[in-house]
Design a protein around this motif. Structure first.
Motif, PDB file in Angstrom:
ATOM      1  N   MET A   1     -20.141   0.860   9.500  1.00 14.66           N
ATOM      2  CA  MET A   1     -19.867   0.892   7.927  1.00 14.66           C
ATOM      3  C   MET A   1     -18.066   0.626   7.815  1.00 14.66           C
ATOM      4  O   MET A   1     -18.085  -0.535   7.203  1.00 14.66           O
ATOM      5  N   VAL A   2     -17.373   1.020   8.596  1.00 18.63           N
ATOM      6  CA  VAL A   2     -15.863   0.795   8.538  1.00 18.63           C
ATOM      7  C   VAL A   2     -15.774  -0.811   8.879  1.00 18.63           C
ATOM      8  O   VAL A   2     -14.880  -1.374   8.294  1.00 18.63           O
ATOM      9  N   LEU A   4     -17.735  -2.929   8.940  1.00 12.88           N
ATOM     10  CA  LEU A   4     -18.180  -4.134   7.720  1.00 12.88           C
ATOM     11  C   LEU A   4     -17.200  -4.118   6.624  1.00 12.88           C
ATOM     12  O   LEU A   4     -17.028  -5.310   6.095  1.00 12.88           O
ATOM     13  N   ILE A   5     -16.682  -3.107   6.254  1.00 21.60           N
ATOM     14  CA  ILE A   5     -15.629  -3.243   5.248  1.00 21.60           C
ATOM     15  C   ILE A   5     -14.309  -3.922   5.541  1.00 21.60           C
ATOM     16  O   ILE A   5     -13.750  -4.639   4.609  1.00 21.60           O
TER      17      ILE A   5
END
Length: 183
Positions: A1-2, A4-5
Motif C-alpha cells: 500500500m505504501v 503504491l502511494i
C-alpha cells in the motif's frame, strides 16, 4: 500500500515537472527565456522545453501592429496652431533589444514620433503643412526609423491622418476664401 502511494506521488511529480517544462509559442509570437532572471535564448513559434521551475518565458508579438496617436497640437514656423492626428505601423525586429534595452519601447517610439513631428512641422509654414503631408510623412518616417531601431522596433509606415488648423485660423481662412469667391 505504501509503495503504491509513493509510486502515485512520483508519477504526479513527474507529470508536474513535464507540464512545467513545456511551452508552446503561437505564431506570430516569439518567446524570451529567462533562467533565474537572466536571458538564456529566444524561442520561435512552436513546441519547446524549458528548465522547469527556474525558467520563465516572456512572449513578444512580432506581427505588424497599428498604433493611433492622440491628436497633438503643433505650432508652425509662422506661429499657426494646428492639431495633427497620426497613425503608424510597426513590428518587433530584435526581441532581445525590445525586451531588455528599453523599459517600454512602444511608449518611447510614440514619444519620439511626437517630438520629431513637432520639429518637422515647426520648421514649416501653415501652407507647407497643409499641402505637404506626404513630404512630412516621409521626413517623419526617416527620422523615426533610425531612432526606433535601437528599441528593437521597425516602423513600417507613418501616416498623417488629419491636419486641422485652430478655430480662429480656420475662420480666417474661410473669410479669405469667401472674399476671393466674391471678387
Amino acid at each position: 500500500m505504501v509503495a503504491l502511494i509513493v509510486s502515485i506521488i512520483v508519477v504526479l511529480l513527474l507529470i508536474a515537472v513535464l507540464v512545467a517544462s513545456i511551452r508552446i509559442i503561437t505564431q506570430p509570437n516569439q518567446g524570451v527565456v529567462l533562467t533565474f532572471g537572466k536571458f538564456e535564448r529566444v524561442l520561435s513559434s512552436g513546441f519547446h522545453f524549458i528548465k522547469p521551475f527556474i525558467s520563465r518565458v516572456i512572449t513578444v508579438n512580432t506581427a505588424q501592429t497599428p498604433v493611433d496617436l492622440n491628436q497633438q497640437v503643433v505650432i508652425t514656423k509662422d506661429n499657426a496652431e494646428i492639431s495633427v492626428k497620426i497613425s503608424l505601423k510597426y513590428h518587433v525586429t530584435n526581441i532581445e533589444d525590445f525586451v531588455f534595452k528599453n523599459e517600454d519601447s512602444v511608449r518611447s517610439m510614440i514619444q519620439d514620433t511626437r517630438a520629431a513631428l513637432r520639429g518637422i512641422i515647426g520648421n514649416k509654414e501653415l501652407n507647407e503643412v497643409l499641402n505637404g503631408t506626404q513630404e512630412i510623412n516621409a521626413a517623419l518616417f526617416k527620422e523615426i526609423s533610425s531612432v526606433t531601431a535601437g528599441y528593437g522596433l521597425n516602423v513600417d509606415r507613418v501616416n498623417i491622418d488629419s491636419v486641422n488648423p485652430s478655430a480662429d485660423i480656420q475662420a480666417s481662412m474661410n473669410k479669405l476664401l469667401q472674399a476671393t469667391r466674391e471678387r
